[in-house]
Design an enzyme around this catalytic site. Structure first.
Site, PDB file in Angstrom:
ATOM      1  N   GLY A 252       0.876  -1.182   0.000  1.00 26.14           N
ATOM      2  CA  GLY A 252       0.000   0.000   0.000  1.00 26.14           C
ATOM      3  C   GLY A 252       0.906   1.223   0.000  1.00 26.14           C
ATOM      4  CE  LYS A 253       0.871   3.480  -6.006  1.00 21.56           C
ATOM      5  NZ  LYS A 253       1.911   2.511  -6.355  1.00 21.56           N
ATOM      6  N   GLY A 254       0.465   4.222   0.928  1.00 23.60           N
ATOM      7  CA  GLY A 254       0.438   4.986   2.179  1.00 23.60           C
ATOM      8  C   GLY A 254       1.299   4.310   3.234  1.00 23.60           C
TER       9      GLY A 254
ATOM     10  CG  ASP B 254      10.085  -6.788  -5.488  1.00 26.89           C
ATOM     11  OD1 ASP B 254       9.473  -6.398  -6.489  1.00 26.89           O
ATOM     12  OD2 ASP B 254       9.558  -6.880  -4.360  1.00 26.89           O
TER      13      ASP B 254
ATOM     14  N   GLY C 216       9.628   3.427  -5.522  1.00 24.89           N
ATOM     15  CA  GLY C 216       9.134   4.809  -5.595  1.00 24.89           C
ATOM     16  C   GLY C 216       8.708   5.304  -4.218  1.00 24.89           C
ATOM     17  CG  ASP C 217       5.597   3.418  -2.301  1.00 28.86           C
ATOM     18  OD1 ASP C 217       5.047   4.384  -2.853  1.00 28.86           O
ATOM     19  OD2 ASP C 217       5.205   2.249  -2.412  1.00 28.86           O
TER      20      ASP C 217
HETATM   21  O1  RIB Z   1       3.926   1.372  -4.669  1.00 25.26           O
HETATM   22  C1  RIB Z   1       3.858  -0.021  -4.500  1.00 25.26           C
HETATM   23  C2  RIB Z   1       2.529  -0.399  -3.889  1.00 25.26           C
HETATM   24  O2  RIB Z   1       1.493  -0.156  -4.807  1.00 25.26           O
HETATM   25  C3  RIB Z   1       2.411  -1.841  -3.524  1.00 25.26           C
HETATM   26  O3  RIB Z   1       2.883  -2.103  -2.230  1.00 25.26           O
HETATM   27  C4  RIB Z   1       0.924  -2.130  -3.720  1.00 25.26           C
HETATM   28  O4  RIB Z   1       0.238  -2.432  -2.531  1.00 25.26           O
HETATM   29  C5  RIB Z   1       0.364  -0.892  -4.408  1.00 25.26           C
HETATM   30  O5  RIB Z   1      -0.334  -0.092  -3.539  1.00 25.26           O
END
Ligand code: RIB
Length: 308
Positions: A41-43, A246, A251-252
């Site tokens: 999840g990006k958050g 991977d 980006g996060d």
């Molecule tokens: O930015 C990567 C994320 O995008 C993944 O972890 C996936 O859950 C999607 O939200």
């Protein structure tokens, strides 16, 4: 270490990842390998990225009342993220991302689940900061709530950062409450109509966002590195070369580290380099949150690169 707090309004997902040599054709079942279930999840990813670098980070989001959701909360707590703003919902499942990894890159299909049920009162209750603090959001929760979070954060004097992913066109009004817009090439094309291949393209796209009210734009361009623009200057950072395992969450990691640099008042040239290094490091491990570097990892990596 500064006392700034970071409030992240965003998604929490379980990532179900499988690798394959190619994508299946329509109607085809094919063998893959290397299945892993990780937190994403990006958050959540961006919250973990900032928190792991030592900044006080509060996540506001939603999970379902299921094993995925309970696991997500306990893991994020373990990563040091403040989790009081995460609500557990009985009616909807935790968000899920099915991720297919082919050729060192990924393709993601998302079921937002509980990420859709964030409420304004939840944002009112947990987004409480001042002029030293930061508000960060992505587009994996409903846009009306992103807009609301931005509005109340600006009213409280906070600095706001938006990663518009997944990108969808938004009303111009939202840009007036965005200080930093951090996005990739595809997102730039969707929002500004320009696919940036070089610095000049980034400057042109940034000018479009400046007109709408954004103060600074950062575009990540994969193997071309990243570019920061505000109305006074443009700064470029070259990418770091690593052995890619991977790319999920890279980006996060970049965005979380950018934000860390801002909270520490690190000059933008250095911040951009640190963010690129974090993005590269995140590619060396499987999974999104598990691959977010600690400050010591980042410093060791930077030192080794600078000595080369
Ligand atoms: O930015 C990567 C994320 O995008 C993944 O972890 C996936 O859950 C999607 O939200």
């Amino acid at each position: 270490m500064s006392k700034s707090k970071v409030f992240v309004l965003g998604s929490i997902n379980t990532d179900l990842m499988i690798s394959a040599d190619r994508l299946p054709h329509q109607g085809e079942t094919m063998n893959g390998h290397g299945f892993v279930q990780t937190l994403g999840g990006k958050g959540g990813n961006q919250a973990v990225a900032v928190s792991r670098l030592g900044t006080s980070t509060h996540l506001i989001g939603n999970v379902g009342n299921d094993s995925f959701g309970n696991h997500a909360i306990s893991e994020m707590n373990r990563y040091g993220v403040h989790v009081a703003g995460i609500h557990v919902n009985d009616e909807v499942p935790t968000g899920t991302a099915v991720i297919i990894r082919v050729d060192n890159d990924n393709r993601i299909i998302l079921d937002a689940g509980a990420n859709e049920v964030v409420t304004s009162s939840q944002i009112d209750k947990y987004v409480k900061g001042g002029t030293d603090d930061y508000f960060l959001a992505q587009f994996e929760v409903p846009l009306e709530h992103v807009a609301y979070g931005l509005e109340i954060s600006k009213k409280q004097g906070m600095t706001t950062i938006v990663n518009p992913a997944p990108a969808v066109a938004v009303a111009d009004a939202i840009y007036q409450n965005i200080d930093y817009l951090v996005l990739n090439q595809t997102e730039t094309e969707i929002l500004a109509g320009i696919f940036p291949n070089n610095v000049r393209d980034v400057e042109q796209a940034a000018a479009i966002f400046f007109e709408k009210g954004v103060h600074a734009v950062v575009v990540t361009m994969g193997s071309e590195g990243s570019v920061y623009c505000d109305q006074q200057k443009t700064v470029e950072a070259a990418p770091f070369k690593v052995e890619v395992v991977d790319t999920t969450g890279a980006g996060d990691a970049f965005i979380g580290t950018m934000l860390y640099g801002l909270t520490q008042n690190i000059e933008i040239e250095r911040t951009l380099k640190l963010a690129s290094a974090a993005g590269a490091l995140a590619c060396t491990k499987v999974g999104a949150q598990a691959s977010m570097p600690r400050l010591s990892d980042l410093e060791a990596f930077m030192k080794a690169q600078e000595e080369e």
